[in-house]
Design an enzyme around this catalytic site. Structure first.
Site, mmCIF file in Angstrom:
data_model
loop_
_atom_site.group_PDB
_atom_site.id
_atom_site.type_symbol
_atom_site.label_atom_id
_atom_site.label_comp_id
_atom_site.label_asym_id
_atom_site.label_seq_id
_atom_site.Cartn_x
_atom_site.Cartn_y
_atom_site.Cartn_z
ATOM 1 C CG ASP A 147 -1.891 -1.085 1.319
ATOM 2 O OD1 ASP A 147 -2.144 -1.711 0.263
ATOM 3 O OD2 ASP A 147 -2.415 -1.343 2.416
ATOM 4 C CB VAL A 148 0.127 4.759 -1.027
ATOM 5 C CG1 VAL A 148 0.772 6.132 -0.818
ATOM 6 C CG2 VAL A 148 -0.151 4.549 -2.511
#
Length: 314
Positions: A147-148
């Site tokens: 995930d970012v």
């Protein structure tokens, strides 16, 4: 599940399956064609989803066997990889087959619609790494993602043989992925397994949830250290669903500290100085696709996560 992007803007006609009997029309269209709930509602509002030849509202309850006719949107042009400088992106290891990076917060794995920030693939291109051409154009060489807002170890394939071998290894669960997470409270038992299916959240497009009929999802965990308000866990993923760790622990009422999307306490997050979830891809172990030797790569905690731990220990 059929992907809307694979459909190429075609009109699809099919009977409503028994399993969707009684479901809202927007939910049924979302499930059948892999669309977000918002996108499905947009099609219905535009008259591009008919039930037995007639337009119906989003709230219409479909019946098994009713004839559904949906005109899917044309696929968007794939985002392109632009070489870029990505501060904090560190190459841990590289050879002719693979490149392993330590991903900083705020960096996506690859370009995607709507994302304008830095990417691992763009950063690697910016420092001259040639990546495998296998896979979709915007995510060539990517065999798994973070995930970012999640930091840590991520491997990318450089050669075609590496891409094929690593994709197979991930598919057949031959890669050991270990994460460290700080979750609120104290899981009971202190070590265990969460086996709960995950799919898109029925009401929020940007979230995922434990839902009946979702994809099988298995998370193993052990408590490393307990604090008055939280616990540091070692987490091993058996499957690799989107947001899996975040969703599973949130479903147990132990969300990752700082993860406001999945129900974390904003007061505790502020006290620890966290603006994202306390979740770190600690290590990755797999058979090297070129030599067959087992390799392991480890990432240390970034500054924001290390500071939060210090505050919890004080």
């Amino acid at each position: 599940m059929t992907s809307a992007f694979a459909a190429g803007g075609d009109t699809r006609s099919l009977p409503v399956p028994d399993g969707l009997d009684g479901m809202r029309l927007d939910q049924a269209v979302s499930r059948l064609f892999g669309l977000s709930r918002t996108a499905a509602a947009g099609l219905i509002d535009a008259g591009d989803a008919l039930v037995d030849g007639a337009a119906r509202p989003n709230s219409h309850k479909v019946k098994a066997g009713s004839w559904l006719e949906v005109t899917l949107p044309a696929p968007p042009a794939p985002p392109t990889v632009v070489p870029q400088a990505v501060p904090g992106l560190t190459v841990v290891y590289a050879d002719d087959d693979i490149v392993v990076v330590d991903k900083p917060v705020g960096v996506a794995a690859h370009p995607s619609p709507g994302w304008t920030g830095p990417t691992v693939i763009g950063g690697l291109a910016g420092i001259g790494h040639r990546i495998s051409t296998s896979g979709a154009a915007e995510r060539q060489g990517v065999v798994h993602r973070l995930d970012v807002g999640t930091t840590g170890i991520m491997a990318v394939a450089k050669s075609e043989r590496a891409y094929t071998a690593l994709k197979r290894a991930f598919k057949f669960r031959e890669v050991e992925k270990r994460y460290h997470a700080v979750v609120q409270g104290h899981p009971d038992p202190l070590s265990g397994t969460i086996d709960a299916p995950i799919d898109r959240h029925p009401h929020h497009d940007y979230r995922w949830a434990v839902v009946s009929g979702g994809k099988p999802s298995i998370t193993h965990y052990d408590t490393i250290e307990a604090f008055p308000a939280a616990s540091l866990l070692d987490v091993r993923l058996e499957t690799g669903r989107t947001h899996q760790i975040r969703v599973h622990f949130s479903s147990m009422r132990h969300p990752c500290v700082g993860d406001l999307t999945y129900g974390a306490d904003p007061t505790l997050s502020a006290r620890l100085g966290l603006s994202r979830q306390w979740l770190h891809a600690r290590s990755l172990s797999f058979a090297h696709p070129g030599t067959g030797d087992e390799v392991t790569f480890v990432s240390e905690y970034p500054d924001d996560l290390a500071r939060a731990l210090e505050i919890l220990r004080d």
